[in-house]
Scaffold this motif. Structure first.
Motif, PDB file in Angstrom:
ATOM      1  N   MET A 166      11.769  -0.836   7.389  1.00 51.88           N
ATOM      2  CA  MET A 166      10.978  -1.444   6.345  1.00 51.88           C
ATOM      3  C   MET A 166       9.530  -1.647   6.805  1.00 51.88           C
ATOM      4  N   ASP A 167       9.364  -1.999   8.089  1.00 59.85           N
ATOM      5  CA  ASP A 167       8.017  -2.202   8.628  1.00 59.85           C
ATOM      6  C   ASP A 167       7.195  -0.920   8.565  1.00 59.85           C
ATOM      7  N   ALA A 168       7.843   0.211   8.782  1.00 63.53           N
ATOM      8  CA  ALA A 168       7.127   1.494   8.725  1.00 63.53           C
ATOM      9  C   ALA A 168       6.622   1.775   7.314  1.00 63.53           C
ATOM     10  N   ILE A 169       7.407   1.409   6.309  1.00 63.72           N
ATOM     11  CA  ILE A 169       6.993   1.612   4.915  1.00 63.72           C
ATOM     12  C   ILE A 169       5.771   0.748   4.612  1.00 63.72           C
ATOM     13  N   PHE A 170       5.823  -0.533   5.010  1.00 64.49           N
ATOM     14  CA  PHE A 170       4.690  -1.420   4.758  1.00 64.49           C
ATOM     15  C   PHE A 170       3.460  -0.979   5.541  1.00 64.49           C
ATOM     16  N   ALA A 171       3.664  -0.487   6.757  1.00 59.79           N
ATOM     17  CA  ALA A 171       2.539   0.013   7.557  1.00 59.79           C
ATOM     18  C   ALA A 171       1.889   1.210   6.870  1.00 59.79           C
ATOM     19  N   PHE A 172       2.712   2.066   6.257  1.00 57.79           N
ATOM     20  CA  PHE A 172       2.160   3.209   5.519  1.00 57.79           C
ATOM     21  C   PHE A 172       1.214   2.735   4.423  1.00 57.79           C
ATOM     22  N   PHE A 173       1.657   1.750   3.622  1.00 55.52           N
ATOM     23  CA  PHE A 173       0.822   1.256   2.525  1.00 55.52           C
ATOM     24  C   PHE A 173      -0.418   0.536   3.041  1.00 55.52           C
ATOM     25  N   GLU A 174      -0.276  -0.222   4.120  1.00 55.46           N
ATOM     26  CA  GLU A 174      -1.420  -0.919   4.697  1.00 55.46           C
ATOM     27  C   GLU A 174      -2.485   0.054   5.190  1.00 55.46           C
ATOM     28  N   ASN A 175      -2.060   1.224   5.634  1.00 55.73           N
ATOM     29  CA  ASN A 175      -2.980   2.187   6.229  1.00 55.73           C
ATOM     30  C   ASN A 175      -3.339   3.352   5.317  1.00 55.73           C
ATOM     31  N   MET A 176      -3.005   3.243   4.040  1.00 59.16           N
ATOM     32  CA  MET A 176      -3.369   4.323   3.106  1.00 59.16           C
ATOM     33  C   MET A 176      -4.884   4.479   3.052  1.00 59.16           C
ATOM     34  N   SER A 177      -5.324   5.700   3.094  1.00 55.74           N
ATOM     35  CA  SER A 177      -6.758   5.957   3.030  1.00 55.74           C
ATOM     36  C   SER A 177      -7.218   5.962   1.574  1.00 55.74           C
TER      37      SER A 177
END
Length: 178
Positions: free
Chosen positions: A1-12
């Motif tokens: 789940m953390d990887a999914i949230f990290a993806f959204f946090e780091n979206m360009s």
């Protein structure tokens, strides 16, 4: 789940813009293939006019994006806000964040845009579209959109909404708007 949230946090920004283009393209294609109303209006001219408003929305979004960076950093260190004071499963907290953001930044803001005379004058641009299409969702006076963003910032602060939750909410709202 953390990887999914990290993806959204780091979206360009280009990825976010691509999401807008994809959602708008799919919606526009759908209404072209299966039109709700048969009409001979100039679809491209109409879309281009409405997309000018999308341009102003993107500019305001960039400016508010810079403001929200500071707010998210403050929320992270101060642990202020509803979601920082409760401890629920992450998906429940995500749902609560989306509900809070949607209620304040969409429902309350939209209600006031209709009820407060000076705010209505800004919102009238959206309602003045003579042909409702997918691009009508992009048709907001800069003042209208600015007010909506202020309500969103308020919701972020009182909710203690994490940046990933906010981005997920924004991507969902883009999809449902078009």
């Amino acid at each position: 789940m953390d990887a999914i949230f990290a993806f959204f946090e780091n979206m360009s920004s280009p990825q976010k813009l691509a999401w807008i283009v994809i959602c708008l393209t799919i919606s526009s294609a759908g209404e072209t293939i299966i039109p709700f109303i048969k009409s001979d209006f100039k679809r491209l001219k109409h879309a281009l006019f409405n997309l000018v408003f999308l341009g102003t929305t993107i500019i305001i979004n960039i400016l508010f994006g810079l403001a929200t960076v500071g707010i998210f950093a403050w929320l992270n260190t101060s642990e202020f806000g509803l979601l920082n004071w409760i401890n629920l499963p992450v998906l429940v907290e995500l749902l609560l964040a989306i509900m809070l953001l949607d209620f304040i930044a969409q429902f309350v803001a939209h209600y006031l845009l209709h009820k407060v005379k000076w705010m209505w004058k800004f919102h009238l641009v959206h309602h003045s579209d003579l042909m409702v299409t997918a691009t009508t969702g992009t048709r907001h006076h800069p003042g209208d959109y600015l007010m909506r963003e202020c309500f969103a910032l308020f919701a972020i602060v009182i909710g203690g909404v994490p940046v990933a939750f906010y981005i997920i909410y924004r991507l969902c709202s883009v999809m449902f708007t078009y």
